[in-house]
Design a protein around this motif. Structure first.
Motif, PDB file in Angstrom:
ATOM      1  N   MET A   1      -3.607 -33.619   1.737  1.00  0.00           N
ATOM      2  CA  MET A   1      -4.905 -33.066   2.100  1.00  0.00           C
ATOM      3  C   MET A   1      -4.943 -31.571   1.780  1.00  0.00           C
ATOM      4  SD  MET A   1      -6.738 -32.917   5.858  1.00  0.00           S
ATOM      5  CE  MET A   1      -6.800 -34.703   6.058  1.00  0.00           C
ATOM      6  N   LEU A   2      -5.973 -31.143   1.068  1.00  0.00           N
ATOM      7  CA  LEU A   2      -6.142 -29.737   0.740  1.00  0.00           C
ATOM      8  C   LEU A   2      -7.211 -29.128   1.649  1.00  0.00           C
ATOM      9  CD1 LEU A   2      -6.106 -29.831  -3.173  1.00  0.00           C
ATOM     10  CD2 LEU A   2      -4.224 -29.261  -1.630  1.00  0.00           C
ATOM     11  N   ILE A   3      -6.877 -28.010   2.274  1.00  0.00           N
ATOM     12  CA  ILE A   3      -7.812 -27.286   3.133  1.00  0.00           C
ATOM     13  C   ILE A   3      -8.388 -26.131   2.323  1.00  0.00           C
ATOM     14  CG2 ILE A   3      -8.144 -26.153   5.350  1.00  0.00           C
ATOM     15  CD1 ILE A   3      -7.085 -29.056   5.483  1.00  0.00           C
ATOM     16  N   GLY A   4      -9.714 -26.068   2.258  1.00  0.00           N
ATOM     17  CA  GLY A   4     -10.333 -25.070   1.402  1.00  0.00           C
ATOM     18  C   GLY A   4     -11.450 -24.311   2.067  1.00  0.00           C
ATOM     19  N   ALA A   5     -12.006 -23.358   1.316  1.00  0.00           N
ATOM     20  CA  ALA A   5     -13.142 -22.558   1.763  1.00  0.00           C
ATOM     21  C   ALA A   5     -14.196 -22.523   0.668  1.00  0.00           C
ATOM     22  CB  ALA A   5     -12.712 -21.136   2.098  1.00  0.00           C
ATOM     23  N   HIS A   6     -15.440 -22.533   1.084  1.00  0.00           N
ATOM     24  CA  HIS A   6     -16.550 -22.367   0.150  1.00  0.00           C
ATOM     25  C   HIS A   6     -16.586 -20.908  -0.291  1.00  0.00           C
ATOM     26  CE1 HIS A   6     -20.560 -22.564  -1.537  1.00  0.00           C
ATOM     27  NE2 HIS A   6     -20.605 -23.863  -1.311  1.00  0.00           N
ATOM     28  N   ALA A   7     -16.798 -20.681  -1.584  1.00  0.00           N
ATOM     29  CA  ALA A   7     -16.761 -19.314  -2.113  1.00  0.00           C
ATOM     30  C   ALA A   7     -17.843 -18.428  -1.524  1.00  0.00           C
ATOM     31  CB  ALA A   7     -16.882 -19.350  -3.636  1.00  0.00           C
ATOM     32  N   LEU A   8     -18.952 -19.019  -1.037  1.00  0.00           N
ATOM     33  CA  LEU A   8     -20.024 -18.208  -0.454  1.00  0.00           C
ATOM     34  C   LEU A   8     -19.630 -17.584   0.889  1.00  0.00           C
ATOM     35  CD1 LEU A   8     -23.195 -20.307  -1.339  1.00  0.00           C
ATOM     36  CD2 LEU A   8     -22.505 -18.110  -2.307  1.00  0.00           C
ATOM     37  N   VAL A   9     -18.476 -17.952   1.411  1.00  0.00           N
ATOM     38  CA  VAL A   9     -17.941 -17.244   2.582  1.00  0.00           C
ATOM     39  C   VAL A   9     -17.603 -15.807   2.195  1.00  0.00           C
ATOM     40  CG1 VAL A   9     -15.949 -17.116   4.151  1.00  0.00           C
ATOM     41  CG2 VAL A   9     -17.088 -19.314   3.744  1.00  0.00           C
ATOM     42  N   PHE A  10     -17.279 -15.601   0.919  1.00  0.00           N
ATOM     43  CA  PHE A  10     -16.768 -14.306   0.472  1.00  0.00           C
ATOM     44  C   PHE A  10     -17.734 -13.508  -0.401  1.00  0.00           C
ATOM     45  CE2 PHE A  10     -13.217 -17.250   0.994  1.00  0.00           C
ATOM     46  CZ  PHE A  10     -12.427 -16.559   1.900  1.00  0.00           C
ATOM     47  N   THR A  11     -18.584 -14.195  -1.149  1.00  0.00           N
ATOM     48  CA  THR A  11     -19.429 -13.496  -2.106  1.00  0.00           C
ATOM     49  C   THR A  11     -20.670 -14.317  -2.431  1.00  0.00           C
ATOM     50  OG1 THR A  11     -19.485 -12.478  -4.309  1.00  0.00           O
ATOM     51  CG2 THR A  11     -18.213 -14.516  -4.077  1.00  0.00           C
ATOM     52  N   GLY A  12     -21.720 -13.611  -2.868  1.00  0.00           N
ATOM     53  CA  GLY A  12     -22.923 -14.307  -3.312  1.00  0.00           C
ATOM     54  C   GLY A  12     -23.135 -14.208  -4.797  1.00  0.00           C
ATOM     55  N   THR A  13     -22.200 -13.551  -5.498  1.00  0.00           N
ATOM     56  CA  THR A  13     -22.277 -13.417  -6.951  1.00  0.00           C
ATOM     57  C   THR A  13     -20.989 -13.917  -7.578  1.00  0.00           C
ATOM     58  OG1 THR A  13     -21.422 -11.144  -6.851  1.00  0.00           O
ATOM     59  CG2 THR A  13     -23.824 -11.435  -6.797  1.00  0.00           C
ATOM     60  N   PHE A  14     -21.101 -14.399  -8.816  1.00  0.00           N
ATOM     61  CA  PHE A  14     -19.927 -15.015  -9.437  1.00  0.00           C
ATOM     62  C   PHE A  14     -19.670 -14.478 -10.839  1.00  0.00           C
ATOM     63  CE2 PHE A  14     -21.154 -17.624  -5.936  1.00  0.00           C
ATOM     64  CZ  PHE A  14     -19.938 -17.810  -5.302  1.00  0.00           C
ATOM     65  N   ASP A  15     -19.814 -13.147 -10.959  1.00  0.00           N
ATOM     66  CA  ASP A  15     -19.286 -12.435 -12.105  1.00  0.00           C
ATOM     67  C   ASP A  15     -17.789 -12.239 -11.865  1.00  0.00           C
ATOM     68  OD1 ASP A  15     -19.272 -10.583 -10.062  1.00  0.00           O
ATOM     69  OD2 ASP A  15     -20.698  -9.215 -11.007  1.00  0.00           O
ATOM     70  N   GLU A  16     -17.115 -11.443 -12.681  1.00  0.00           N
ATOM     71  CA  GLU A  16     -15.670 -11.290 -12.504  1.00  0.00           C
ATOM     72  C   GLU A  16     -15.325 -10.734 -11.131  1.00  0.00           C
ATOM     73  OE1 GLU A  16     -11.680  -9.306 -14.565  1.00  0.00           O
ATOM     74  OE2 GLU A  16     -13.622  -9.139 -15.571  1.00  0.00           O
TER      75      GLU A  16
END
Length: 291
Positions: free
Chosen positions: A1-16
């Motif tokens: 089982m992999l425990i993960g986080a949604h990236a929107l917890v950290f940022t609202g943009t997905f450039d570098e």
């Protein structure tokens, strides 16, 4: 089982810069996986994301919600075709990042509908998902359809509704994506739906979110029952934390999601707490076998 986080917890943009913030933040918080929303399909740099993921030794999944212009339940075949083309591009991004799951509201627009579904619209959605599932399988990717509440889709809002959608379409390779935030609104409890979906061999993805989308354990979600159900069915897929704050995501997305009040400001603290909460909860129910 992999425990993960949604990236929107950290940022609202997905450039570098945004990708680094999300991937390094998930790693720092102790997660195994990060779920990246493909909000800008045309502009997303999947090769860069893949390199950053490998550098941080994180697994990846991808998600999105369709819009009115790409709604697979539309009766306009041009709109359905646009949705299919976009989702095919998403499959390319998932493969380039090294992921194996595309999930979310990928069967309809993620919006409040003003009327019930139509038979033709749902048929269009099922046919499109069937075609996409075949193309996904060729890339080693599986689709998982997220069950969301009545204000975000009119196709299905419960685990049993998702099973009916899938079974009538013969979509054997497509799984159901359960989310505790939405379940807390629509389901009678958080225990039986897990068993229902798992018994059908369809449970493929899980989101963990609190009733108010804030810190886990401070709302009304019965996580004890949910974790116990996951243990009962021997679920071994991704378990991904999801939470939103306009302190992090864009105003446009905040408005779409109805984030009218912020329950947190510090992504790193929230994420570290969620990682501990989920792992501790899953560990606790495993000890029941010793009773």
């Amino acid at each position: 089982m992999l425990i993960g986080a949604h990236a929107l917890v950290f940022t609202g943009t997905f450039d570098e810069q945004g990708l680094r913030r999300a991937i390094e933040g998930a790693k720092r918080a102790g997660f195994d996986l990060v779920e990246i929303p493909l909000m800008d399909v045309a502009g997303f740099d999947a090769d860069l994301a893949g390199r950053l993921l490998r550098d941080n030794e994180l697994a990846v999944t991808a998600s999105l919600g369709l819009t009115a212009d790409t709604d697979l339940t539309s009766e306009d075949q041009a709109v359905v075709a646009a949705g299919e083309r976009m989702l095919e591009r998403c499959l390319d991004h998932v493969a380039a990042m090294g992921g194996d799951v595309l999930c979310g509201v990928i069967y309809s627009a993620m919006q409040k509908y003003g009327a019930p579904t139509t038979e033709r619209g749902v048929a269009n959605s099922r046919a499109a998902i069937a075609r996409l599932a075949e193309k996904a399988a060729q890339r080693g990717i599986r689709l998982s359809l997220e069950v969301v509440n009545r204000y975000e889709s009119n196709v299905f809002n419960t685990g049993r509704g998702a099973l009916a959608y899938l079974d009538s379409a013969g979509l054997d390779g497509v799984s159901v994506h359960l989310d505790t935030y939405h379940m807390n609104i629509e389901e009678s409890d958080l225990f039986q739906p897990v068993h229902d979906v798992a018994a059908a061999g369809r449970l493929g993805y899980v989101h963990i979110g609190e009733s108010h989308r804030g810190y886990l354990g401070t709302g009304s979600v019965d996580f004890g029952a949910f974790f116990r159900a996951l243990h009962d069915v021997r679920y071994d897929g991704p378990v991904v934390f999801e939470s939103f704050s306009s302190a992090v995501v864009s105003a446009e997305l905040s408005n779409t999601l109805g984030i009218w009040r912020n329950l947190w400001q510090d992504s790193d603290d929230l994420a570290a707490h969620a990682n501990r909460f989920i792992r501790d909860g899953l560990h606790a129910v495993r000890t029941i076998d010793l009773h």
